[in-house]
Motif scaffolding. Sequence first.
Motif, mmCIF file in Angstrom:
data_model
loop_
_atom_site.group_PDB
_atom_site.id
_atom_site.type_symbol
_atom_site.label_atom_id
_atom_site.label_comp_id
_atom_site.label_asym_id
_atom_site.label_seq_id
_atom_site.Cartn_x
_atom_site.Cartn_y
_atom_site.Cartn_z
ATOM 1 N N ILE A 166 -4.282 6.085 9.240
ATOM 2 C CA ILE A 166 -5.129 4.979 9.434
ATOM 3 C C ILE A 166 -5.672 4.408 8.161
ATOM 4 C CG2 ILE A 166 -7.359 4.289 10.689
ATOM 5 C CD1 ILE A 166 -6.879 6.634 12.718
ATOM 6 N N SER A 167 -5.974 5.371 7.297
ATOM 7 C CA SER A 167 -6.419 4.529 5.942
ATOM 8 C C SER A 167 -5.070 3.747 5.320
ATOM 9 C CB SER A 167 -6.951 5.432 5.046
ATOM 10 O OG SER A 167 -6.006 6.447 4.688
ATOM 11 N N ARG A 168 -4.030 4.171 5.247
ATOM 12 C CA ARG A 168 -3.173 3.713 4.869
ATOM 13 C C ARG A 168 -2.666 2.412 5.347
ATOM 14 N NH1 ARG A 168 -0.364 0.936 1.326
ATOM 15 N NH2 ARG A 168 1.769 0.881 1.504
ATOM 16 N N PHE A 169 -2.786 2.448 6.907
ATOM 17 C CA PHE A 169 -2.347 1.179 7.569
ATOM 18 C C PHE A 169 -3.544 0.247 7.196
ATOM 19 C CE2 PHE A 169 -3.915 -1.180 11.266
ATOM 20 C CZ PHE A 169 -2.752 -1.933 11.537
ATOM 21 N N TYR A 170 -4.730 0.337 7.126
ATOM 22 C CA TYR A 170 -5.810 -0.559 7.006
ATOM 23 C C TYR A 170 -5.490 -1.026 5.496
ATOM 24 C CZ TYR A 170 -8.863 -0.064 10.965
ATOM 25 O OH TYR A 170 -9.164 -0.186 12.065
ATOM 26 N N GLU A 171 -5.406 -0.455 4.570
ATOM 27 C CA GLU A 171 -4.938 -0.814 3.395
ATOM 28 C C GLU A 171 -3.715 -2.012 3.207
ATOM 29 O OE1 GLU A 171 -3.958 0.936 -1.178
ATOM 30 O OE2 GLU A 171 -4.179 2.254 0.452
ATOM 31 N N ALA A 172 -2.537 -1.580 3.712
ATOM 32 C CA ALA A 172 -1.458 -2.140 3.522
ATOM 33 C C ALA A 172 -1.655 -3.621 4.634
ATOM 34 C CB ALA A 172 -0.211 -1.406 4.419
ATOM 35 N N PHE A 173 -2.269 -3.386 5.587
ATOM 36 C CA PHE A 173 -2.598 -4.680 6.230
ATOM 37 C C PHE A 173 -3.425 -5.725 5.745
ATOM 38 C CE2 PHE A 173 -4.215 -7.322 9.792
ATOM 39 C CZ PHE A 173 -3.343 -7.323 10.771
ATOM 40 N N SER A 174 -4.506 -5.302 5.115
ATOM 41 C CA SER A 174 -5.315 -6.082 4.504
ATOM 42 C C SER A 174 -4.780 -6.750 3.287
ATOM 43 C CB SER A 174 -6.507 -5.413 3.892
ATOM 44 O OG SER A 174 -7.407 -4.862 5.119
ATOM 45 N N ASP A 175 -3.869 -5.857 2.521
ATOM 46 C CA ASP A 175 -3.246 -6.354 1.381
ATOM 47 C C ASP A 175 -2.230 -7.593 1.739
ATOM 48 O OD1 ASP A 175 -4.436 -4.625 -0.430
ATOM 49 O OD2 ASP A 175 -2.944 -3.187 -0.420
ATOM 50 N N ARG A 176 -1.751 -7.268 2.782
ATOM 51 C CA ARG A 176 -0.542 -8.376 3.130
ATOM 52 C C ARG A 176 -1.173 -9.574 3.798
ATOM 53 N NH1 ARG A 176 4.792 -8.274 7.198
ATOM 54 N NH2 ARG A 176 5.359 -10.383 7.015
ATOM 55 N N PHE A 177 -2.198 -9.435 4.834
ATOM 56 C CA PHE A 177 -2.744 -10.387 5.694
ATOM 57 C C PHE A 177 -3.990 -10.906 5.229
ATOM 58 C CE2 PHE A 177 0.142 -8.002 8.575
ATOM 59 C CZ PHE A 177 1.183 -8.822 8.564
ATOM 60 N N GLY A 178 -4.767 -10.519 4.487
ATOM 61 C CA GLY A 178 -5.889 -10.875 3.778
ATOM 62 C C GLY A 178 -7.312 -10.668 4.583
ATOM 63 N N GLU A 179 -7.118 -9.986 5.692
ATOM 64 C CA GLU A 179 -8.203 -9.478 6.813
ATOM 65 C C GLU A 179 -7.747 -8.223 7.147
ATOM 66 O OE1 GLU A 179 -8.512 -12.797 9.454
ATOM 67 O OE2 GLU A 179 -6.670 -12.683 9.819
ATOM 68 N N ARG A 180 -8.973 -7.663 7.934
ATOM 69 C CA ARG A 180 -8.900 -6.317 8.667
ATOM 70 C C ARG A 180 -8.259 -6.861 10.094
ATOM 71 N NH1 ARG A 180 -11.256 -2.193 6.180
ATOM 72 N NH2 ARG A 180 -11.936 -1.025 8.332
ATOM 73 N N PRO A 181 -7.527 -5.462 10.310
ATOM 74 C CA PRO A 181 -6.805 -5.773 11.888
ATOM 75 C C PRO A 181 -7.890 -6.256 12.820
ATOM 76 C CG PRO A 181 -6.150 -3.810 10.698
ATOM 77 C CD PRO A 181 -7.184 -4.369 10.123
#
Length: 264
Positions: A234-249
């Motif tokens: 889950i932590s890796r997902f949040y990190e990768a998502f924020s890096d790419r899309f600029g906001e949390r899921p």
Amino acid sequence: MAGPHMHSQIELNFVLEGEMTYWFDGRELTVDAGRLCLFWGMVPHQVISRADPTWFVCLYVPMSVFLGFGSLIRFRDAVFRGALIEAMHLTAWDRDIFLRWRDELLSGDAGLSEIVRNELTARVMRIERDGWRDLREAGSAIASPAPHGAERIEHVERMLRYVAEHAPGDVRAEAVAASSGLHPNYAMSLFKRSVGHSITQAITRHRLDTAQSLLISTDKSITEIVYESGFGSISRFYEAFSDRFGERPKKFRQRLRAKAVPSS
């Protein structure tokens, strides 16, 4: 279209009448009659509204064609970066040609289909030559391919397809490389030279695209989406998502759903 979707081909849409609005990787973009656009289907996209009536032709070019456009680096870069490309010059006969291509593809004639594929490839090359613009942010993400022929292009396409089919599962870069039929080290090197990022990065991108689509089109919890899209952490997902899309899921889902509320 029921929800955002992805596919591995290059999609061309020529609007003949009316207008339609895409949801395209987080943006809403409207294309009206007489405009021709193309994009890579691996970018999550959806037609979210259309004027009545709207009529358009939708055709596809295999991704391998773009990997072979070694001399069209900026254009090819933009497509694989996730741009929505608009042709700036259309001809008086484009409408008739696109309708003919559509009918010939629907005919089931293999010989005609091959001719249409070649003609579509030439039309795409004319878009690059005659002028185009990126309706999204432009960027460079793909390097010049190896100078050797179609065989290597097929290996890269095979690996990209393997990523698309297996990224939601427990797939490793070594398995992707093996799918090419080449020595793993050579396959990884070829992939990086052709696509501009590593196999591992490609897997992560596809998983993020899947998660983004699920956030918009389902009510699944974020935890469910994490594992369904292929992330083991889950932590890796949040990190990768924020890096790419600029906001949390969660914020991303709330923002997109707020826009999707229909007007009365």
